[in-house]
Motif scaffolding. Structure first.
Motif, short mmCIF file in Angstrom:
data_model
loop_
_atom_site.label_atom_id
_atom_site.label_comp_id
_atom_site.label_asym_id
_atom_site.label_seq_id
_atom_site.Cartn_x
_atom_site.Cartn_y
_atom_site.Cartn_z
N ALA A 98 -20.53 -20.14 -13.24
CA ALA A 98 -20.52 -20.04 -14.56
C ALA A 98 -21.42 -20.95 -15.35
CB ALA A 98 -19.15 -20.20 -15.29
N PRO A 99 -21.90 -21.01 -16.35
CA PRO A 99 -22.97 -21.91 -17.07
C PRO A 99 -21.83 -23.26 -17.28
CG PRO A 99 -22.99 -19.94 -18.40
CD PRO A 99 -21.98 -19.73 -17.30
N LEU A 100 -22.74 -24.35 -17.56
CA LEU A 100 -22.08 -25.61 -17.73
C LEU A 100 -21.45 -25.53 -19.19
CD1 LEU A 100 -24.40 -28.26 -16.39
CD2 LEU A 100 -22.31 -27.41 -15.31
N ARG A 101 -20.02 -26.08 -19.41
CA ARG A 101 -19.54 -26.18 -20.58
C ARG A 101 -20.12 -27.28 -21.35
NH1 ARG A 101 -15.30 -25.84 -17.30
NH2 ARG A 101 -14.70 -28.23 -17.63
N PRO A 102 -20.21 -27.29 -22.49
CA PRO A 102 -20.82 -28.38 -23.31
C PRO A 102 -20.53 -29.92 -22.91
CG PRO A 102 -19.94 -26.87 -25.13
CD PRO A 102 -19.32 -26.41 -23.61
N GLU A 103 -19.34 -30.07 -22.52
CA GLU A 103 -19.05 -31.35 -22.15
C GLU A 103 -19.04 -31.73 -20.78
OE1 GLU A 103 -16.75 -28.93 -22.58
OE2 GLU A 103 -15.30 -29.04 -21.00
N GLN A 104 -19.58 -30.78 -19.90
CA GLN A 104 -19.77 -31.20 -18.68
C GLN A 104 -20.80 -32.04 -18.12
OE1 GLN A 104 -18.91 -26.93 -16.81
NE2 GLN A 104 -18.46 -28.35 -15.23
N LEU A 105 -20.96 -32.79 -17.31
CA LEU A 105 -21.87 -33.81 -16.89
C LEU A 105 -22.29 -34.63 -18.06
CD1 LEU A 105 -24.22 -31.52 -14.64
CD2 LEU A 105 -22.01 -32.59 -14.23
N GLN A 106 -21.54 -34.81 -19.14
CA GLN A 106 -22.03 -35.53 -20.02
C GLN A 106 -20.68 -36.77 -20.09
OE1 GLN A 106 -24.11 -34.50 -22.58
NE2 GLN A 106 -24.44 -33.01 -20.95
N ARG A 116 -11.14 -44.91 -9.78
CA ARG A 116 -10.71 -43.68 -10.48
C ARG A 116 -11.89 -43.04 -11.11
NH1 ARG A 116 -6.71 -42.96 -14.55
NH2 ARG A 116 -6.33 -45.29 -14.51
N PHE A 117 -12.63 -44.01 -11.92
CA PHE A 117 -13.75 -43.17 -12.88
C PHE A 117 -14.57 -42.75 -11.81
CE2 PHE A 117 -17.98 -43.58 -14.46
CZ PHE A 117 -17.90 -42.80 -15.50
N HIS A 118 -14.96 -43.57 -10.84
CA HIS A 118 -16.26 -43.05 -9.63
C HIS A 118 -15.65 -41.90 -9.26
CE1 HIS A 118 -18.12 -43.00 -5.95
NE2 HIS A 118 -19.15 -43.11 -6.54
N SER A 119 -14.36 -41.50 -8.77
CA SER A 119 -13.96 -40.45 -8.13
C SER A 119 -13.97 -39.24 -9.05
CB SER A 119 -12.55 -40.76 -7.49
OG SER A 119 -11.96 -39.63 -7.35
N ARG A 120 -13.71 -39.50 -10.51
CA ARG A 120 -13.72 -38.44 -11.40
C ARG A 120 -15.26 -38.00 -11.57
NH1 ARG A 120 -10.17 -39.62 -16.65
NH2 ARG A 120 -8.09 -40.09 -15.43
N LEU A 121 -16.00 -39.10 -11.32
CA LEU A 121 -17.43 -38.86 -11.61
C LEU A 121 -18.00 -37.83 -10.57
CD1 LEU A 121 -20.28 -40.01 -13.19
CD2 LEU A 121 -20.55 -41.56 -11.14
N VAL A 122 -17.67 -38.21 -9.29
CA VAL A 122 -18.20 -37.47 -8.16
C VAL A 122 -17.71 -36.28 -8.15
CG1 VAL A 122 -18.31 -37.33 -5.47
CG2 VAL A 122 -18.49 -39.59 -6.81
N ASN A 123 -16.30 -35.75 -8.57
CA ASN A 123 -15.90 -34.65 -8.63
C ASN A 123 -16.46 -33.64 -9.88
OD1 ASN A 123 -14.03 -35.17 -6.75
ND2 ASN A 123 -12.52 -35.64 -7.88
N ALA A 124 -16.80 -34.49 -10.74
CA ALA A 124 -17.42 -33.62 -11.78
C ALA A 124 -18.94 -33.02 -11.42
CB ALA A 124 -17.55 -34.46 -13.05
N TYR A 125 -19.48 -34.00 -10.79
CA TYR A 125 -20.87 -33.45 -10.15
C TYR A 125 -20.58 -32.34 -9.09
CZ TYR A 125 -23.47 -36.45 -13.13
OH TYR A 125 -24.13 -36.86 -13.96
N ILE A 126 -19.76 -32.41 -8.34
CA ILE A 126 -19.51 -31.33 -7.19
C ILE A 126 -19.11 -30.37 -7.73
CG2 ILE A 126 -18.09 -30.55 -5.38
CD1 ILE A 126 -17.96 -33.60 -4.44
N ARG A 127 -18.15 -30.18 -8.90
CA ARG A 127 -17.79 -28.95 -9.87
C ARG A 127 -18.89 -28.38 -10.51
NH1 ARG A 127 -14.38 -31.53 -13.32
NH2 ARG A 127 -12.79 -31.80 -11.69
#
Ligand SMILES: Cc1cc2nc3c(=O)[nH]c(=O)nc-3n(C[C@H](O)[C@H](O)[C@H](O)COP(=O)(O)OP(=O)(O)OC[C@H]3O[C@@H](n4cnc5c(N)ncnc54)[C@H](O)[C@@H]3O)c2cc1C
Length: 441
Positions: A169-177, A152-163
């Motif tokens: 729009a510019p990345l929000r502060p928490e994005q990719l962190q 589940r973590f891995h799938s969220r990680l890949v989704n975060a990167y694709i998003r």
């Protein structure tokens, strides 16, 4: 103690993890196949994955399917029986283990609530993350206790990167962190592994992401990372992590996890869209009140050096779920490690055979072979101790990586024997040359 009897002796092992599956495989081979005893494994899952691989599954550097073992097949090949279900209780008077009804992913009942009779019961149900009641952990953080959570973590990680790659729009502060809470071996290894795989992910075509925007934060309440391991090891790992660009926050107690990050007790806020909780473990709650067996404050069953529970000689416990005295370390218990579970499984195979012959079990003694920490493809560091090298030897680099892998090889060897392990290793080496080194979905 048991005496000779015409009835087959019923041995039940609950928990087919790092220790339990080795034990039941060897008992099946030695006793089950020859009809010297009736051997049954009970586990709430259908398949086994060696837990120390979970951070690699989470980071995407390991394909879960290649390493998982089907309990039914293993049982068929090694002379034991496998029954699915979660242990929810025990009746020591009737010598019965009680299992919850097993329900599938769509909510349909597969097996009813049921009980299994034993003559000897061995409990090896492992451990799980302990959030110490910290607000927001359950809702917003993931623990790495099961393959399901790691996937589940891995799938969220890949989704975060694709998003992040596809948004205009510019990345929000928490994005990719990413924030990893707890810098024990699990958290530290995950931080290094993630550093490597996130860059690989981006290299596979997510080229609108700037590597500078990806940040990994490792947060630890103690004054150093790897607090349970020797200082030299911790210092070497810290240097490697900081050289990679991982932000390490020591002496930083987490007060709360929110949807957008981690709040420290000092008031500092660390933005993060992915939070992993790897700070401390406890045994499953069911052990806290298991028909009067003695347990400690983290739910572990208290055992004697023979691995028998203190209040019932017919019930053994080992691995992470057992509090076993550590000889030569007054007041301390054997640490929850795969190497301890592996040694205990080997010891119990012999003791169960003694028990069937009417002899009392002998005590077990932990041999600490040292600690190794794998920092992704970058390095492995650690120390080897005791009988293995006749002292305390510092190792790093390729040799350390080989020794780190050897613990898993010993596990595979105990489950499959030399031929299958050699063939599987060769097959994996070949496919690794033709497939991406990081899981992309
Ligand atoms: C990411 C990570 C990295 C690690 N790295 C290392 C390392 O490098 N070296 C090392 O020595 N150790 C390492 N460890 C620790 C190691 O994984 C554990 O010490 C080891 O797995 C303990 O083995 P076990 O047999 O006690 O329990 P587990 O391997 O956890 O197995 C427990 C089994 O019990 C089953 N179960 C649980 N509850 C129930 C129930 N109520 N009823 C039925 N079945 C149940 C589970 O499904 C599971 O199959 C690591 C752990 C993690 C999470």
């Amino acid at each position: 103690m048991v005496g000779p009897s015409s009835e087959p002796h019923h041995i039940i092992v609950v928990g087919g993890g790092a220790g339990g599956l080795e034990l039941v495989t060897r008992l099946g081979d030695k006793l089950g196949r020859r009809k010297l005893a009736d051997v049954t494994l009970i586990d709430k899952s259908r398949t086994h994955l060696w837990k120390p691989l979970l951070h690699e599954v989470a980071a995407g550097s390991m394909d879960f399917a290649v390493h998982e073992i089907d309990y039914l097949a293993q049982a068929h090949w090694h002379g034991f029986r496998y029954r699915i279900g979660e242990m929810i209780g025990l009746d020591r008077q009737r010598r019965e283990v009680q299992l919850a009804a097993y329900v599938d992913d769509e909510g349909r009942e597969v097996t009813q609530q049921r009980s299994f009779r034993y003559d000897t019961l061995i409990i090896a149900v492992g451990s799980q993350g302990n959030d110490f009641g910290t607000p927001g952990v359950r809702e917003h953080a993931i623990s790495l206790d099961t393959p399901g959570q790691a996937k589940r973590f891995h799938s969220r990680l890949v989704n975060a990167y694709i998003r992040g790659h596809s948004q205009s729009a510019p990345l929000r502060p928490e994005q990719l962190q990413v924030a990893i809470i707890g810098a024990g071996a699990t958290g530290t290894e995950l931080a290094a592994e993630l550093h490597y795989t996130t860059r690989e992910l981006v290299a596979y075509g997510l080229d609108r992401i700037d590597p500078k925007d990806m940040q990994i934060n490792l947060i630890e309440a103690a004054g150093q990372i790897l607090p349970a391991l020797p200082r030299r090891l911790a210092d070497a790992a810290l240097k490697l992590l900081t050289d990679l660009g991982v932000r390490v926050h020591t002496s930083s107690k987490v007060a709360e996890v929110t949807a957008t990050g981690v709040k420290l007790a000092t008031g500092v806020f660390i933005p993060a869209e992915l939070v992993v909780w790897a700070a401390g473990v406890k045994a499953p709650d069911v052990l806290a009140s298991l028909d009067g067996l003695e347990s400690n404050r983290v739910n572990q069953l208290v055992v004697l050096p023979t691995l028998q529970t203190t209040r019932d000689e017919n019930i053994f416990a080992f691995g992470d779920c057992a509090a076993c005295p550590w000889e030569g370390h007054p007041g301390r218990q054997v640490p929850p490690r795969a190497q301890a579970a592996h040694q205990q499984a080997g010891h119990l195979v012999k003791q169960i055979r003694r028990r069937l012959a009417g002899q009392p079990p002998l005590p077990w003694r932990y041999r600490d072979f040292g600690s190794l920490v794998s920092l992704g493809d970058h390095s492995t560091v650690g120390n080897l101790m005791g009988g293995l090298v006749g002292g305390n030897l510092w190792i790093e680099g390729l040799f350390a990586r080989f020794m780190y892998r050897s613990l898993y090889k010993m596990h595979e060897y105990a489950l499959h024997g030399p031929t299958k392990v050699t063939l599987d290793t060769m097959a994996r080496m070949i496919t690794r040359r033709t497939e991406p080194h990081v899981k992309l979905h």
